[in-house]
Enzyme design. Structure first.
Site, PDB file in Angstrom:
ATOM      1  N   GLN A 111       0.822  -1.215   0.000  1.00 63.57           N
ATOM      2  CA  GLN A 111       0.000   0.000   0.000  1.00 63.57           C
ATOM      3  C   GLN A 111       0.862   1.273   0.000  1.00 63.57           C
ATOM      4  OE1 GLN A 111      -3.570  -1.085   0.542  1.00 63.57           O
ATOM      5  NE2 GLN A 111      -4.008   0.808  -0.531  1.00 63.57           N
ATOM      6  N   LYS A 126      -2.691  -1.130   6.594  1.00 68.56           N
ATOM      7  CA  LYS A 126      -3.695  -2.162   6.298  1.00 68.56           C
ATOM      8  C   LYS A 126      -4.130  -2.802   7.598  1.00 68.56           C
ATOM      9  CE  LYS A 126      -5.693  -4.135   2.705  1.00 68.56           C
ATOM     10  NZ  LYS A 126      -5.972  -3.562   1.364  1.00 68.56           N
ATOM     11  N   ASP A 166     -12.031  -3.899   2.024  1.00 66.88           N
ATOM     12  CA  ASP A 166     -11.181  -4.865   1.318  1.00 66.88           C
ATOM     13  C   ASP A 166     -12.012  -6.161   1.306  1.00 66.88           C
ATOM     14  OD1 ASP A 166      -8.241  -5.176   0.249  1.00 66.88           O
ATOM     15  OD2 ASP A 166      -8.609  -7.015   1.361  1.00 66.88           O
TER      16      ASP A 166
END
Ligand code: NDP
Ligand code: 2IT
Length: 448
Positions: A111, A126, A166
Site C-alpha cells: 500500500q 492495512k 477490502d
C-alpha cells in the site's frame, strides 16, 4: 554483498514465518536494484531499506463478540501502520479467516507504493481480522464490527489513519464501524472511506477499483496500438473489484466470459450478465450456482485443487480480481499457450513471482496490482478531500478524476521503467515510481 541483498537477508531472518510479506518485499526490492545501485551510499547511510521494510507500528488486539446463540466468540484484530512519509496511513480492512500478520503486512507494505503512485497525499497501512463474515446474521456482523472498532478507534483518525474496505468489508461493515467510532469519539469525521452516500461517502467509490483497472488496461493496450473493443477477458472473483471490472470492460466493448468465488467458477461464452451477477452477489449474497441456475448460457464448475479454473480459457485479457497467489506458473503457461495479450491485476499480489516472470518473459503486457488496482484507494483519497471541504462532487467529476489518475499512473510507470533501462517492465516501473516519492519525503524528514 549489495545493499539490496543485505537487507533482503535481514528481512528474511527477522520475518521467517511470514511468507506473503517476504514475497512482497522480495518483488519490490529486487525490482528496485537499478535505483538503489545508483544511490547506494545515500540510501545505505540513511537506512532507507531497513526503515521502509519495518512498519511504524503493528497493532494486534482481541475482538470479543456475542453470536446469535449467546456464545462469546473471540477473533484477532490487526492494524499495521506501515509508513506515513507522504500522508496519513491509508488502506483497507480485510475480514477473512485466512487473515494473519503476514498477510496484513504484505498488504500494508504494498500500500505504501500504491498510494504513492496515486499522486495523492496518503501513506500506507492495512488491517483486518480473521473473522469470517460468511453465513453470519446482520446482527452478528454488527456485533463484530462494533467490538472491532471499539479497539481500533483508539489508533485512527481523519489525519492519522483512514481505513476502508477490502475482502469481506463492504458498505454494510463500514457503516457499522463508522457508527461505533462516531459514538465513542463523539465526533463526525472522515475516519473511514467507502461510506454511504448520505453520510460522507463519495460517488464512484464503489465502482472505482474495477473501473480504474479497466482505465489502466485500456491505456496500456492503446499505448501498444491494441483496441480493447472486441477482446475477450477472463476475470476471477465476483466481489466488489470483479463486478465493476466486468461492468467497465463491457462499457469499453470487451467481453468478460468468466468470474469465480471461493467454491467455483462460471464460464459464460455469451458474456457475463453483470446485472444478474450483482443481484446474486450484492443483493442475495449467494453462491455462483444461483447465477448458473438463472442463465442458460453459463456453465458452473466446482473448484478442485490443481485445476486452472478461469485461466484455462482462450482469452485476450486476464484480470485476476479475487485474492493473493491465485494465478500460478501453470496457469500462466496456459494463458500464454492460449495467446493472452495482457494481465493486469485487480487483486493484490494475485500472481505468484514465478508466474509473473514467465508472463513477462513471454511478451505478455503485465501490470501489477500496485498500479492497476490503485483506483480504489485513489478514489478513497478523493472521498477524504470531499470530507475535508464538506462538499460532494458529482459522479462524472469523480469518475473523470479517476480516469485521469489511472492514465497518469500508466504514463508514470512506463516512464520510470524507461528511465532505468527496463522499458516495458511495468512491475519495476511501478515500484520505482512509487518508491522515489516516498524516499524523497523520508530523506527530507530526517531520522524518524
Ligand atoms: P470482496 O470480498 O468483495 O470479493 C472477494 C472475491 O474474491 C469474492 O468473489 C471471493 O469469493 C473471492 N475470494 C476471496 N478469497 C478467496 C480465496 N482465498 N480463494 C478464492 N476466492 C477468494 O473483495 P474485493 O473485491 O474488495 O477484493 C478483491 C481483491 O482486490 C483483494 O485482493 C483486495 O485486496 C483487492 N483490492 C480491493 C480494493 C477495493 O477497493 N475493494 C482495492 C484494491 C485492491 P467468496 O465470496 O466465495 O469468498
Ligand atoms: O487494497 C486496496 O487498495 C484497498 N483495499 C482500498 C484501500 C482504501 O483505502 O480505499
Amino acid at each position: 554483498m549489495s545493499y539490496v541483498d543485505e537487507v533482503l537477508e535481514q528481512v528474511k531472518a527477522k520475518n521467517a514465518d511470514q511468507p506473503e510479506f517476504l514475497q512482497a518485499v522480495s518483488e519490490v526490492l529486487d525490482s528496485l536494484r537499478p535505483v538503489i545501485d545508483a544511490n547506494e551510499e545515500l540510501y545505505r547511510k540513511n537506512a532507507i531499506l531497513e526503515r521502509i521494510t519495518e512498519p511504524d507500528r503493528q497493532i494486534m488486539f482481541r475482538v470479543p463478540w456475542v453470536d446469535d446463540n449467546g456464545q462469546v466468540q473471540v477473533n484477532r484484530g490487526f492494524r499495521v501502520q506501515f509508513n506515513n512519509a507522504i500522508g496519513p496511513y491509508k488502506g483497507g480492512l480485510r475480514l477473512h479467516p485466512s487473515v494473519n500478520l503476514s498477510i496484513i503486512k504484505f498488504l500494508g507494505f504494498e500500500q505504501i507504493f500504491k498510494n504513492s503512485l496515486t499522486t495523492l497525499p496518503i501513506g500506507g497501512g492495512k488491517g483486518g481480522s480473521d473473522f469470517d463474515p460468511k453465513g453470519k446474521s446482520d446482527r452478528e456482523i454488527m456485533a463484530f464490527c462494533q467490538s472491532f472498532m471499539t479497539e481500533l478507534g483508539k489508533y485512527i483518525g481523519a489525519d492519522i489513519d483512514v481505513p476502508a474496505g477490502d475482502i469481506g468489508t463492504g458498505a454494510r461493515e463500514i457503516g457499522f464501524m463508522f457508527g461505533q467510532y462516531k459514538r465513542i469519539q463523539g465526533m463526525f469525521e472522515g475516519v473511514l472511506t467507502g461510506k454511504g452516500l448520505t453520510w460522507g461517502g463519495s460517488l464512484a467509490r464503489t465502482q472505482a477499483t474495477g473501473y480504474g483497472l479497466l482505465y489502466l488496461t485500456n491505456a496500456l493496450l492503446k499505448d501498444h496500438n491494441i483496441d480493447i473493443a472486441g477482446k475477450t477477458c477472463a476475470v476471477s472473483g465476483s466481489g466488489n473489484v470483479a463486478i465493476y471490472a466486468i461492468e467497465k470492460a463491457q462499457q469499453l466493448g470487451a467481453k468478460p466470459v468468466t468470474c469465480s468465488d471461493s467454491t467455483g467458477w462460471i464460464y459464460d461464452p455469451e458474456g457475463i450478465d453483470v446485472a444478474l451477477l450483482k443481484e446474486v452477489k450484492e443483493v442475495k449474497r449467494a453462491r455462483l450456482t444461483e447465477y448458473a441456475a438463472a442463465r442458460p448460457s453459463a456453465e458452473y464448475h466446482e473448484k478442485k485443487n490443481g485445476e486452472h479454473g478461469v485461466w484455462q480459457y482462450k482469452v485476450d485479457i486476464a484480470l485476476p480480481c479475487a485474492t493473493q497467489n491465485e494465478l500460478d506458473l501453470e496457469d500462466a503457461k496456459m494463458l500464454v499457450a492460449n495467446g493472452v495479450i495482457s494481465v493486469t491485476e485487480g487483486a493484490n499480489m494475485p500472481t505468484t513471482l514465478d508466474a509473473t516472470k514467465y508472463l513477462q518473459e513471454n511478451g505478455v503486457l503485465f501490470v501489477g496490482g500496485k498500479a492497476a488496482n490503485a483506483g480504489g484507494v485513489a478514489t478513497s483519497a478523493l472521498e477524504m478531500s470531499q470530507n475535508s471541504e464538506r462538499l460532494s462532487w458529482s459522479f462524472e467529476e469523480v469518475d473523470g478524476k479517476l480516469k485521469g489518475i489511472m492514465e497518469t499512473i500508466y504514463a508514470n510507470i512506463s516512464d520510470a521503467a524507461k528511465r532505468y533501462g527496463v522499458e516495458g517492465d511495468y512491475v519495476a516501473g511501478a515500484n520505482i515510481a512509487g518508491f522515489e516519492k516516498v524516499v524523497d519525503a523520508m530523506l527530507a524528514q530526517g531520522v524518524c
